[in-house]
Design an enzyme around this catalytic site. Structure first.
Site, PDB file in Angstrom:
ATOM      1  N   SER B 157      -9.014  -5.388  -6.769  1.00 46.12           N
ATOM      2  CA  SER B 157      -7.763  -6.109  -6.990  1.00 46.12           C
ATOM      3  C   SER B 157      -7.569  -6.409  -8.486  1.00 46.12           C
ATOM      4  O   SER B 157      -7.647  -5.496  -9.295  1.00 46.12           O
ATOM      5  CB  SER B 157      -7.777  -7.389  -6.142  1.00 46.12           C
ATOM      6  N   ASP B 336      -3.845  -2.056   3.480  1.00 47.53           N
ATOM      7  CA  ASP B 336      -3.597  -2.962   2.346  1.00 47.53           C
ATOM      8  C   ASP B 336      -2.130  -2.828   1.943  1.00 47.53           C
ATOM      9  O   ASP B 336      -1.698  -1.776   1.490  1.00 47.53           O
ATOM     10  CB  ASP B 336      -4.518  -2.553   1.184  1.00 47.53           C
ATOM     11  N   HIS B 369      -5.770  -6.085   2.378  1.00 44.11           N
ATOM     12  CA  HIS B 369      -6.293  -6.154   1.023  1.00 44.11           C
ATOM     13  C   HIS B 369      -7.717  -6.714   1.000  1.00 44.11           C
ATOM     14  O   HIS B 369      -8.542  -6.299   0.195  1.00 44.11           O
ATOM     15  CB  HIS B 369      -5.356  -7.030   0.189  1.00 44.11           C
TER      16      HIS B 369
END
Lengths: 218, 399
Positions: B157, B336, B369
């Protein structure tokens, strides 16, 4: 090394950039990296194969060939390989054209459906051929676009693709004299070295000579 | 510790504090006169210092990536699934470094630190920090540790964005860049979610324009809301259905009820918490609000929003990577929707255009995610295979 890979590697220049479409476990690319110092990237969709590639230092991109190669720049590789995958593609012609857009030259290998064993299976047994090099039954085969050496020659002629060299092998030996004489009859695996030739008139198109290495300069 | 928590764990770990005197000029033009970084390391640095791996944390992470801080710790560090002896980032082989980034609230210099010029908390006056600033501060830590070149820099991320910045700004200082569930820059939708989070914090009456610490309060409701919104974006629809559809599934022998499990078994016909998912989000928000600083949350979301390495190259990201020397590994997860696989494929395309060695995996995973923090076999095994090979190539076979 598989017999077809043994021939493929001879056509790859040391230090060149190689893209392998359907690179499997990456063994050929690992060998080319080690022995010929090539810069290689493989495309693959099978998770086990991908993990093999990562573990042997082969750069691999998870990508489905049937979804195209638009993420690759034109002329960004020297050689693009398509080994034993042509017959499993949704649109083999489009992919061969894409190969030759991305690579300065391309190498295609495929199981030759014109091989005498295949012909015999159909002729005598009336069954779709199943053999060591084409081991699937008709209903569970990933191979949806079989062709013969002669079919591929026609494709190259019609698609303005130049054949730099062509050879066939069986699963045990590289081509003997008989295979050179009757490639479409005796060859089990066909191997083509191609380039996306300049525009040429149909007249000047010569029938590709077998293992005609001099054509590479032309 | 009497349980099996220590199996394959780095065990009890202790953070270290590093002080840096040299001022750090920031992307905004402002400067930090000096700063401190909280750091944890796992494993042993080898003799030629070639086996070091930097881990970059995401929005709410910190330096505590693996192991436990005390005997009573119930939860290990945030990436314990991947860092430890025999794990994907194998501490038997690698010396692993993780730090709390500047502007954080885990002990590194940030809004809760005392501003030497005023003697008060920095609060809202802490300068805006960008991913580039973080990487610049991480280089100084690297120099302090005597490490010339990272074997790998890895992160998920917002951590993955730091990885990309490393490859762009310090090409000669890393062998491998591993960016997981990352993106080349935020989309309008991503920024929109961040803005909702910021608005919920700044509109809380306890926010006091960011000076809440001086008032002895903190914007609890605002932080809760921000986290609730964020948390929804970290999970996939299918993950929520599975998580909050258990009662129905058990009762009816069916696969789920869209995740609509009731908290008490019946509807309240009022504006109370009826569904499990509501209760869960409240709990997550509340937990988070008690340990995270609101000004840090604002800073982290801005760092995300501002990240776009292509801006220095006329919008052409491939040119940003022109000087990069490292090999890249990118990994995305199928469900995600915060940084979907398409965003990673965009990165792959630009890296190919820049003629870089890049590997890319798209992992089938239901968890959205958040998947990058979870022990998904294919993901962890691929990471392990990649780093195993990296170690052989960089450090030789002796490990």
């Amino acid at each position: 090394m598989r017999p077809d890979q043994e021939i493929i590697q001879r056509w790859i220049e040391p230090g060149s950039r190689v893209l392998d479409l359907g690179c499997g476990d990456g063994a050929l690319l690992a060998w080319l990296q080690r022995e010929k110092g090539v810069h290689a990237i493989g495309l693959e969709i099978d998770p086990v194969n991908i993990e093999h590639c990562l573990g042997s230092g082969v750069a691999v991109i998870q990508q489905n060939l049937n979804q195209g190669l638009s993420n690759f720049e034109s002329g960004s590789f020297d050689t693009v390989l398509l080994a034993q995958t042509l017959q499993a593609l949704d649109n083999p012609v489009e992919l061969v054209q894409e190969m030759l857009r991305i690579g300065k030259n391309g190498i295609v290998t495929f199981p030759n459906f014109g091989n005498w064993k295949s012909r015999l299976d159909l002729l005598l047994r009336g069954r779709m051929p199943v053999s060591e090099f084409m081991p699937h039954q008709w209903y569970d085969t990933p191979n949806i676009h079989f062709c013969t050496v002669r079919d591929f020659d026609v494709l190259c002629r019609d698609g303005n693709i130049r054949v730099l060299a062509r050879t066939v092998v069986n699963s045990h030996h590289e081509g003997r004299w008989a295979m050179k004489a009757w490639p479409n009859f005796l060859g089990e695996v066909a191997i083509y070295h191609l380039t996306g030739g300049e525009a040429r008139s149909a007249k000047s198109q010569k029938k590709p000579r077998f293992e005609d290495r001099t054509a590479r300069q032309g | 510790m009497n349980d099996n928590r220590l199996d394959n764990s780095v065990g009890l770990v202790q953070p270290q504090r590093f002080h840096f005197d040299q001022p750090l000029t920031l992307r905004s033009g402002k400067a930090l006169p000096g700063y401190e970084l909280m750091v944890e390391t796992y494993g042993e640095l080898n003799a030629d210092k070639s086996n070091a791996v930097l881990i970059c944390h995401a929005l709410s992470g910190d330096h505590h990536a693996a192991g436990y801080h005390s005997e009573d710790d119930q939860k290990p560090g945030w990436w314990d699934t991947c860092i430890g002896p025999g794990k994907a980032i194998d501490t038997n082989r690698f010396f692993v470094v993780c730090l709390n980034n500047l502007g954080g609230c885990g002990g590194s210099t940030g809004p809760v630190s005392i501003n030497p010029e005023t003697g008060k908390h920095y609060g809202p006056d802490f300068p805006i920090i960008t991913v580039r600033d973080w990487v610049n501060s991480q280089v100084r830590l690297m120099d302090r540790l005597g490490i010339g070149k990272w074997a790998a820099v890895a992160g998920g991320s917002l951590g993955g964005m730091q990885v990309l910045r490393w490859a762009i700004s310090y090409p000669e200082r890393l062998h491998h860049a591993i960016a997981i569930a990352a993106a080349p820059k935020l989309s309008a939708q991503n920024i929109a979610f961040n803005e909702v989070a910021r608005q919920s914090i700044t509109s809380d009456p306890d926010f006091h324009d960011g000076h809440y610490l001086e008032h002895g309060v903190y914007p609890k409701q605002g932080l809760m809301l921000a986290r609730m919104v964020g948390h929804i974006t970290y999970l996939s629809d299918s993950a929520m259905r599975a998580k909050f559809g258990k009662a129905f599934a058990a009762l009816e022998g069916q696969t789920g009820n869209f995740g609509r499990d009731l908290r008490t078994g019946s509807l309240s016909f009022g504006f109370n918490v009826d569904f499990e998912v509501e209760s869960y989000l409240h709990y997550q928000g509340e937990q988070f609000s008690e340990k995270f600083d609101a000004n840090t949350y604002l800073l982290m979301t801005k760092a995300l929003d501002y990240f776009d390495p292509s801006v220095d190259y006329g919008g052409d990201l491939s040119r940003a990577f022109a000087e990069s020397e490292c090999n890249f590994l990118l990994i995305s997860f199928s469900t995600d929707w915060r940084f979907p696989p398409d965003r990673s494929r965009e990165l792959v395309k630009q890296l190919l255009k820049a003629d870089k060695q890049v590997s890319y995996l798209e992992i089938e995973a239901d968890q959205g995610h958040d998947a990058f923090l979870l022990p998904i076999p294919r993901y962890v095994n691929a990471l392990s295979a990649y780093l195993g090979n990296a170690h052989r190539e960089i450090c030789g076979d002796a490990s």
